[in-house]
Design an enzyme around this catalytic site. Structure first.
Site, PDB file in Angstrom:
ATOM      1  N   LYS A 235       0.826  -1.215   0.000  1.00  0.00           N
ATOM      2  CA  LYS A 235       0.000   0.000   0.000  1.00  0.00           C
ATOM      3  C   LYS A 235       0.858   1.261   0.000  1.00  0.00           C
ATOM      4  CE  LYS A 235      -4.327  -2.087   1.227  1.00  0.00           C
ATOM      5  NZ  LYS A 235      -5.344  -2.431   2.196  1.00  0.00           N
ATOM      6  N   ARG A 274      -3.131 -10.241   4.676  1.00  0.00           N
ATOM      7  CA  ARG A 274      -3.569 -10.336   3.276  1.00  0.00           C
ATOM      8  C   ARG A 274      -2.457  -9.746   2.417  1.00  0.00           C
ATOM      9  NH1 ARG A 274      -5.774  -7.050  -0.407  1.00  0.00           N
ATOM     10  NH2 ARG A 274      -7.366  -7.845  -1.808  1.00  0.00           N
TER      11      ARG A 274
HETATM   12  N1  PMM Z   1      -7.362  -4.129   0.829  1.00  0.00           N
HETATM   13  C1  PMM Z   1      -7.693  -4.166  -0.473  1.00  0.00           C
HETATM   14  C2  PMM Z   1      -8.710  -5.024  -0.940  1.00  0.00           C
HETATM   15  N2  PMM Z   1      -9.366  -5.839  -0.089  1.00  0.00           N
HETATM   16  N3  PMM Z   1      -9.703  -6.654   2.088  1.00  0.00           N
HETATM   17  C3  PMM Z   1      -9.418  -6.617   3.382  1.00  0.00           C
HETATM   18  N4  PMM Z   1     -10.090  -7.410   4.248  1.00  0.00           N
HETATM   19  N5  PMM Z   1      -8.449  -5.795   3.894  1.00  0.00           N
HETATM   20  C4  PMM Z   1      -7.731  -4.949   3.100  1.00  0.00           C
HETATM   21  O1  PMM Z   1      -6.881  -4.203   3.617  1.00  0.00           O
HETATM   22  C5  PMM Z   1      -8.029  -4.944   1.700  1.00  0.00           C
HETATM   23  C6  PMM Z   1      -9.041  -5.820   1.227  1.00  0.00           C
HETATM   24  C7  PMM Z   1      -6.990  -3.264  -1.438  1.00  0.00           C
HETATM   25  O2  PMM Z   1      -5.788  -3.773  -1.845  1.00  0.00           O
HETATM   26  P1  PMM Z   1      -5.554  -4.483  -3.280  1.00  0.00           P
HETATM   27  O3  PMM Z   1      -6.181  -3.593  -4.323  1.00  0.00           O
HETATM   28  O4  PMM Z   1      -4.111  -4.580  -3.400  1.00  0.00           O
HETATM   29  O5  PMM Z   1      -6.186  -5.806  -3.266  1.00  0.00           O
END
Ligand code: PMM
Length: 299
Positions: A235, A274
């Site tokens: 991020k 994650r």
């Molecule tokens: N961040 C993203 C997408 N889904 N779900 C959860 N539970 N927690 C998060 O911090 C989260 C998520 C955005 O990141 P990406 O676009 O790299 O998937």
């Protein structure tokens, strides 16, 4: 749903790591590998936009040691526009089905009940709702009916306007209070509290300062009494930390920092992280677990 999730062979849950019914138990922080089946996610946008490359990537994440695979069909990067529900369903369904066939424990990353329903029918076993039940009022009820684990993330609004809502007097206190309201709401909708996982929503209506404060106070999030998922991978706040004044470190070059966050989050008792790149994170959570065992041996 198949009767027994793979991963039952993992060690039994430690006392302060409550098992989530329907998910593998472990004596360590779990690693959730991410597949964004989207053309525009900030971290891996476009790389796995078609089903074949997404499934191939899923196999690689499993081979690298992922305990869970999170499949999403809608980008939530700041500023992103929403995709239609039809498009989102078409993106995720074949990928969820194929990874479930491979024995993966699949989580569906969606804010929509209609998408979650199709993904659960295709074999997903967890619903990961970044809106914590706010975006689609039908989603908590669906999760309750299907009796699956539910990730309730802290969220203040859709991506096109979330950064305007990054205003807090006390970010840790406010995120805890808002998360706890969301947990109460989904439980009121019928979700079993034992299947609720909370997530502070790193980067969602948060500045870098807010993200660091939340990571440094994961104990406060844990005090909500539910397992905690942390999504810091690649991020922007990591890019800002590691870049020059005007240039953030590129997204593809933030995985070492992500693994450092993983080690610290695991040591702070996170239930799962994650992440986009699995191997270093799978190693990190094992190092933390071994370190803890050595500490316990001293007692
Ligand atoms: N961040 C993203 C997408 N889904 N779900 C959860 N539970 N927690 C998060 O911090 C989260 C998520 C955005 O990141 P990406 O676009 O790299 O998937």
């Amino acid at each position: 749903m198949s009767a027994q999730p793979p991963g039952d062979d993992l060690l039994a849950a430690a006392g302060d790591r409550p098992a989530v019914p329907g998910l593998p138990a472990a004596d360590r922080c779990l690693v959730m590998g991410v597949i964004n089946v989207t053309p525009d996610s900030f971290s891996d946008g476009g790389a796995f936009a078609d089903a074949d490359s997404a499934i191939k990537h899923g196999r690689q994440l499993l081979a690298a040691g992922a305990d869970l695979i999170d499949v999403g069909g809608e980008s939530t990067r700041p500023g992103a526009r929403r995709v239609s529900a039809d498009e989102e369903r078409e993106r995720v369904e074949p990928v969820v089905a194929a990874l479930n066939e491979l024995g993966a424990v699949v989580s569906i990353d969606t804010m929509r009940a209609s998408v979650a329903a199709v993904a659960l029918d295709a074999g997903a076993r967890i619903v990961n709702d970044v809106s914590g039940g706010l975006a689609d009022p039908d989603l908590p009820g669906l999760v309750a009916d299907r009796r699956v684990p539910y990730v309730v993330m802290h969220w203040r609004g859709h991506s096109d306007r979330m950064q305007q809502q990054a205003s807090y007097d006390d970010v840790v206190g406010e995120v805890c209070a808002e998360l706890s309201e969301r947990v109460a709401a989904v439980v009121a909708a019928g979700v079993d509290i034992s299947q609720v996982i909370v997530d502070p929503g790193i980067g969602f209506a948060k500045t870098a300062e807010h993200n660091w404060a939340l990571l440094a106070h994961l104990d406060a999030i844990r005090a909500l009494g539910r397992p905690v998922l942390v999504g810091a991978s690649r991020k922007s706040f990591l890019g800002a930390l590691l870049g020059d004044d005007d240039n953030a470190r590129p997204v593809a070059d933030r995985d070492d920092a992500t693994a450092a966050v993983t080690a610290l989050a695991a040591a702070a008792g996170a239930w799962a992280v994650r992440v986009h790149e699995v191997r270093a994170n799978a190693d990190a959570v094992r190092v933390v677990a071994r370190w803890r065992r050595a500490l316990e041996a001293d007692k």
